[in-house]
Design a protein around this motif. Structure first.
Motif, PDB file in Angstrom:
ATOM      1  N   LEU A 279       1.115  -0.909   0.042  1.00  0.00           N
ATOM      2  CA  LEU A 279       0.042   0.173  -0.017  1.00  0.00           C
ATOM      3  C   LEU A 279       0.829   1.548   0.131  1.00  0.00           C
ATOM      4  O   LEU A 279       1.833   1.473   0.865  1.00  0.00           O
ATOM      5  N   LEU A 311     -10.329   6.151   1.768  1.00  0.00           N
ATOM      6  CA  LEU A 311     -10.301   5.619   2.225  1.00  0.00           C
ATOM      7  C   LEU A 311     -10.565   6.248   4.442  1.00  0.00           C
ATOM      8  O   LEU A 311     -10.092   5.270   5.095  1.00  0.00           O
ATOM      9  N   VAL A 314     -12.894   3.628   5.555  1.00  0.00           N
ATOM     10  CA  VAL A 314     -12.625   2.545   6.072  1.00  0.00           C
ATOM     11  C   VAL A 314     -11.350   2.676   7.225  1.00  0.00           C
ATOM     12  O   VAL A 314     -11.197   2.058   7.960  1.00  0.00           O
ATOM     13  N   ALA A 315     -11.399   4.086   7.701  1.00  0.00           N
ATOM     14  CA  ALA A 315     -10.231   4.659   8.460  1.00  0.00           C
ATOM     15  C   ALA A 315     -10.329   4.013   9.611  1.00  0.00           C
ATOM     16  O   ALA A 315      -9.733   3.451  10.294  1.00  0.00           O
ATOM     17  N   LYS A 317     -11.939   1.311  10.662  1.00  0.00           N
ATOM     18  CA  LYS A 317     -11.956   0.043  10.743  1.00  0.00           C
ATOM     19  C   LYS A 317     -10.748  -1.408  11.249  1.00  0.00           C
ATOM     20  O   LYS A 317      -9.782  -0.246  11.790  1.00  0.00           O
ATOM     21  N   MET A 320      -7.253  -2.194   9.766  1.00  0.00           N
ATOM     22  CA  MET A 320      -6.777  -0.135   9.372  1.00  0.00           C
ATOM     23  C   MET A 320      -4.784  -0.159  10.003  1.00  0.00           C
ATOM     24  O   MET A 320      -5.062  -0.108  10.793  1.00  0.00           O
ATOM     25  N   LEU A 324      -4.093   5.356   8.843  1.00  0.00           N
ATOM     26  CA  LEU A 324      -4.272   5.830   7.374  1.00  0.00           C
ATOM     27  C   LEU A 324      -5.845   6.390   8.486  1.00  0.00           C
ATOM     28  O   LEU A 324      -6.185   7.402   7.942  1.00  0.00           O
ATOM     29  N   THR A 377      -5.264  -7.832   5.149  1.00  0.00           N
ATOM     30  CA  THR A 377      -5.959  -6.711   5.371  1.00  0.00           C
ATOM     31  C   THR A 377      -5.666  -5.528   4.820  1.00  0.00           C
ATOM     32  O   THR A 377      -6.524  -4.769   4.355  1.00  0.00           O
ATOM     33  N   LEU A 378      -4.434  -5.189   3.294  1.00  0.00           N
ATOM     34  CA  LEU A 378      -4.492  -4.341   2.817  1.00  0.00           C
ATOM     35  C   LEU A 378      -6.206  -4.258   1.436  1.00  0.00           C
ATOM     36  O   LEU A 378      -6.062  -3.395   1.123  1.00  0.00           O
ATOM     37  N   ILE A 381      -9.351  -2.767   2.929  1.00  0.00           N
ATOM     38  CA  ILE A 381      -9.218  -1.696   2.988  1.00  0.00           C
ATOM     39  C   ILE A 381      -9.822  -1.387   1.223  1.00  0.00           C
ATOM     40  O   ILE A 381     -10.112  -1.145   1.438  1.00  0.00           O
ATOM     41  N   ARG A 382      -9.174  -2.077   0.005  1.00  0.00           N
ATOM     42  CA  ARG A 382      -9.749  -1.847  -1.282  1.00  0.00           C
ATOM     43  C   ARG A 382     -11.933  -2.390  -0.645  1.00  0.00           C
ATOM     44  O   ARG A 382     -12.686  -2.053  -1.708  1.00  0.00           O
ATOM     45  N   MET A 385     -14.639  -0.746   0.750  1.00  0.00           N
ATOM     46  CA  MET A 385     -14.843   0.597   0.212  1.00  0.00           C
ATOM     47  C   MET A 385     -16.875   1.037   0.053  1.00  0.00           C
ATOM     48  O   MET A 385     -17.376   2.071   0.675  1.00  0.00           O
TER      49      MET A 385
END
Length: 943
Positions: A279, A311, A314-315, A317, A320, A324, A377-378, A381-382, A385
């Protein structure tokens, strides 16, 4: 067109269809037409008839019958389409589960698929060959091949090089007149060229015109540098010269408007086993866009862009990255993935990728990693959303996800101007993310359609988006989601009059009477995209966030019997609307239907929550409904809970009586008696079959001798009371086997006090009797807390559903385990295990799946048998506590794919839920037992 047809025409059509289609596959009642007619888009059309096609002959018959009466029809695969291409106000044709066949060709270099195959299943079939299909849409776990091909769906890694258009080898196609063409069969091709000379000549004429028009040809080539699914695939007219090749590629992305794709053969692509993700956060969209250009020249497999608003969504969540929450709306992130055949190559690729962007400032990053948890995890994030926006929207609004593509070199300015439009039209929650390598961006926003002002706002916003993307930037209004009704009014704007005229002629060539999915792609109504908008009335906080995407449907055990979770929510929303509107007659009619379709046949397993983008457990809603439905039975239920040992004694007496009667009267007479009584009581008494259990006579007693290793054993009420069937060749009960196994492994068995009166609360919880279930759970918790010495000693529950509910409900920290987890943690090293030289079936229960123990159960079984088969398309057996006795059709429907998947020579199966095993035995034809039986047989005392 369909709206102008008289009801008498549909009545005539229905009578004609009944000549071949069984009545149960012809849906005409208003309730189910509403539920079955709903897809993932924000459009609502209710079909007059829903027809379920079981095979190719059915499809040909339906098409020809509709054609004879001039009735329009629409095909539907999984209904995950977002642009309104899978709804109809005429005839909706869906596919039964018989359309899931596949054939691996040339060692995985190709794969032949029927349209009902789920995309993820196709990849699973190809996994042993380290191959996959090219398209990788986000909905791949739910969407089907028919929809993937008909929409030319792509995805995060697919790009334009590996989509269906680029990887299709051949097709079987059914045309408007019912003619079947197999493009891989020379005889079929020759016959088609003779019978459909007009179509062939028309295609050749179109190709000639385009190739002679240099300006148009150049424009078409330019448009397909980008991802583009707006309109028909005009690139087929310049990429191929053989009319059959042109025809095949025109079918890709045609959204059911040119014909039916009955089978498709793909060239597959490599699925590299080694992957790494990183990321990278940049200070602004301009820097990130410049970095995309640099990255495009390196060995990246995907580059996902996320703007500052995305971004931020979801910061907060769990899990993360720490940085973030510190990011501003100006920041922009790129999620980069690289893949390789071996680790050394992958490491070198990652270095090359980072070197390419060394000149850019990266204030925050997560370095390239292959660690499974970090990678998850990465990508979380995507993937989080879209649901992040859906989760915070106001009840009554819907989530809209649009899908555009800009030329990559103008990506930054395109994003800036999109963001300006969000501000102008007050879409302050809107976020942007997407597949940056292709300039393909998704933007997500919430929209209500409950007022003319809101509809007007949306319409003007889309007008401006179309001007921005298609005119100013020369981009695509639909990059991968399909044109549908959503962008049909803008196709001519994007393509120009001459190109749009080509598309109209293509439609007429393939569908001269305009019966195939009318209104989709080609639509003369400039306001079609703001008509027939789906209402999303507030119904209940538990499900108001539902966007009706259909991701839940593939794992629902009742989806082929009654309703899927999506369809239950659709019906429940309609009930709420009718109640508010005071439509008492229709409300009563719908409520009566919902009692069975929605409530009685729901297994309430919660598997839908694991697939839902916003985590909705439709089972929780159904339990809430049951609370009211079963309210009058509360006094009886309370009495049974307070006198549980008496109730279980009565149960054992009944099961003993069953054994005596079965032995003396015989199975046929007993079946006739019990099931005859069931008919008289209208289903209030249980269904009986030869696999009905007998009473368990084993007494569960604590060990007499103290030992160093200790375990608290809590046998479920099902295993305490139920032995095996009279017909079983193994008379040992589960409790007997479990005690024997624990003794062999050197464990001192401890049992909780007052065992006969204890229950986890599941029988009450499943019926929505929450307070009674809570009381029984607390009673069990207290007993196990004492027996386990305040959590110091592990607790073994011999069935997985009880384990799951207890882990969820208990407030005290205890190590509660079901059989597979206990085997792998405590027994696998305590015993000498010799795997049995046989093939066994394994059913992974829904409770095991929800606890994340599917792999654990599989590993435990593989430790005890040479070959283990987990059947496809069975996520839950549908026995659901006592529903296997009182709603047996749910169990039968859920297990319908099972029997044909049992190979010759396989004589038994295993699981970890006693009640599930009853239904599995009945519907498979082989006995199913607990995994503990298998371990008992395969193990010996160590040393």
């Amino acid at each position: 067109m369909s709206q102008t047809l008289a009801d008498s025409i549909y009545q005539t059509l229905q009578e004609a269809l009944l000549q071949r289609i069984p009545e149960q596959r012809l849906i005409t009642d208003e309730t189910r037409r509403l539920a079955y007619g709903t897809d993932a888009s924000f459009y609502r059309l209710i079909p007059k008839i829903v027809v379920q096609a079981d095979n190719l002959d059915d499809v040909v018959f339906i098409i020809q019958t509709c054609g004879e009466l001039n009735v329009p029809f629409t095909f539907r695969a999984a209904g995950t389409s977002l642009s309104g291409q899978a709804v109809s106000d005429s005839v909706l044709i869906t596919l039964t589960d018989n359309w899931r066949n596949h054939t691996i060709l040339e060692d995985g270099e190709k794969i032949r698929l029927q349209p009902g195959v789920i995309g993820a299943d196709a990849n699973r079939y190809l996994a042993p060959f380290e191959r996959k299909i090219g398209p990788d849409p986000a909905s791949i776990n739910s969407c089907k091949i028919g929809g993937i091909a008909a929409n030319n769906a792509s995805g995060m890694c697919c790009g334009t090089a590996q989509n269906t258009y680029k990887t299709v080898e051949s097709m079987k196609i059914v045309f408007h007149d019912g003619t079947l063409l197999d493009t891989s069969d020379s005889q079929s091709v020759n016959q088609f060229k003779q019978s459909h000379q007009h179509l062939i000549e028309g295609i050749q004429s179109l190709c000639n015109e385009v190739n002679e028009n240099k300006e148009l040809k150049s424009r078409i080539a330019h448009k397909y540098r980008l991802k583009n699914t707006t309109g028909y695939a005009l690139n087929a007219l310049i990429d191929f010269t053989d009319p059959i090749d042109v025809l095949t590629h025109l079918m890709v992305g045609s959204e059911g408007t040119l014909g039916f794709i009955a089978e498709i053969t793909y060239h597959t692509v490599v699925e590299h086993p080694n992957k790494a993700s990183s990321l990278l956060v940049f200070s602004d969209i301009e820097t990130a866009s410049n970095a995309v250009t640099a990255l495009s020249k390196t060995p990246v497999s995907s580059v996902e862009m996320m703007d500052g608003r995305a971004l931020r969504s979801v910061a907060d969540k769990p899990g993360m990255p720490d940085f973030l929450p510190q990011l501003t709306l100006e920041h922009c992130a790129l999620l980069v993935e690289s893949r390789a055949a071996d680790q050394d190559t992958l490491d070198q690729q990652c270095k090359t990728i980072l070197s390419s962007i060394a000149e850019y400032d990266v204030p925050h990053q997560v370095a390239f990693t292959s660690n499974a948890n970090t990678v998850a995890t990465l990508w979380g994030i995507r993937k989080g959303m879209f649901p992040a926006v859906g989760a915070v929207r106001e009840a009554g609004t819907t989530v809209i996800i649009e899908d555009v593509a800009f030329p990559v070199e103008r990506l930054a300015s395109g994003v800036r101007e999109l963001q300006a439009l969000f501000t102008q039209y007050d879409y302050n929650e809107a976020i942007i993310f997407g597949h940056a390598l292709e300039g393909n961006l998704h933007f997500v926003f919430t929209q209500g359609f409950d007022s003319s002002e809101e509809v007007e706002r949306y319409g003007k916003f889309m007008d401006d988006v179309a001007q921005l993307v298609a005119v100013k930037y020369g981009g695509s209004l639909k990059a991968e989601h399909g044109t549908g009704r959503n962008m049909a009014p803008y196709v001519e704007l994007e393509w120009g009059t001459d190109a749009y005229s080509l598309m109209q002629r293509i439609k007429t060539l393939f569908d001269p009477r305009g019966l195939l999915n009318p209104g989709v792609i080609i639509n003369d109504d400039p306001h079609a995209h703001v008509k027939n908008l789906k209402p999303m009335p507030k119904a209940d906080d538990l499900v108001d966030r539902c966007i009706e995407c259909g991701f839940c449907e593939a794992v629902c055990p009742s989806r082929t019997l009654s309703l899927s979770p999506r369809q239950r929510i659709v019906m429940y929303r309609e009930l709420s609307r009718l109640e508010r509107d005071g439509s008492t007659e229709r409300y009563a009619e719908l409520q009566k239907a919902f009692d069975y379709l929605g409530v009685d046949t729901c297994a309430a397993t919660g598997l839908c929550a694991d697939r839902c983008p916003v985590g909705i457990n439709t089972g929780d809603l159904i339990k809430k409904v049951r609370t009211e439905k079963y309210k009058r039975f509360t006094p009886i239920a309370t009495w049974t809970a307070d006198h549980f040992s008496t109730v279980t004694a009565m149960t054992r007496f009944g099961l003993t009586t069953n054994k005596v009667m079965q032995t003396t009267l015989g199975q046929k007479a007993l079946s006739s008696t019990f099931n005859g009584l069931r008919k008289l009581t209208k289903g209030r008494t249980p269904s009986w079959h030869e696999n009905f259990p007998v009473s368990n006579s084993t007494q569960v007693e604590p060990s007499a001798v103290a030992k160093e290793k200790k375990v608290v054993y809590f046998p479920s009420c099902a295993s305490r009371n139920m032995g095996n069937a009279v017909t079983s060749d193994d008379k040992h009960s589960l409790t007997e086997v479990t005690l024997s196994l624990l003794e062999r492994a050197g464990y001192q068995v401890i049992t909780p006090n007052s065992l006969k009166s204890l229950c986890c609360g599941m029988p009450y919880d499943s019926k929505g009797m929450n307070s009674i279930a809570k009381n029984k759970s607390e009673e069990l918790q207290a007993a196990l807390w004492h027996a386990s010495q305040h959590g110091k000693i592990p607790v073994l529950m011999d069935t997985s559903p009880c384990t799951k509910l207890s882990k969820e409900q208990f407030s005290q920290t205890m190590n509660i385990m079901e059989p597979a987890g206990f085997i792998m943690e405590h027994l696998i090293d305590a015993l000498d295990i010799k795997p049995l030289d046989e093939t066994v079936m394994l059913h992974i229960t829904c409770s095991s799946r929800r606890m994340g123990l599917a792999d654990t159960l599989l590993k435990a079984t593989k430790a005890c048998a040479k070959e283990v088969i987990v059947p496809e398309h069975i996520e839950c057996c549908g026995f659901a506590g006592d529903k296997g006795f009182f709603t047996p059709e749910l169990n039968e429907s859920a297990l319908s794919p099972l029997k044909t998947q049992i190979p010759d020579g396989c004589t038994r199966g295993f699981s970890n839920s006693r009640t599930c095993e009853i239904g599995l035995t009945h519907h498979s034809g082989i006995p199913y037992r607990s995994i503990l039986y298998l371990l008992d047989e395969a193990s010996r005392p160590r040393g």
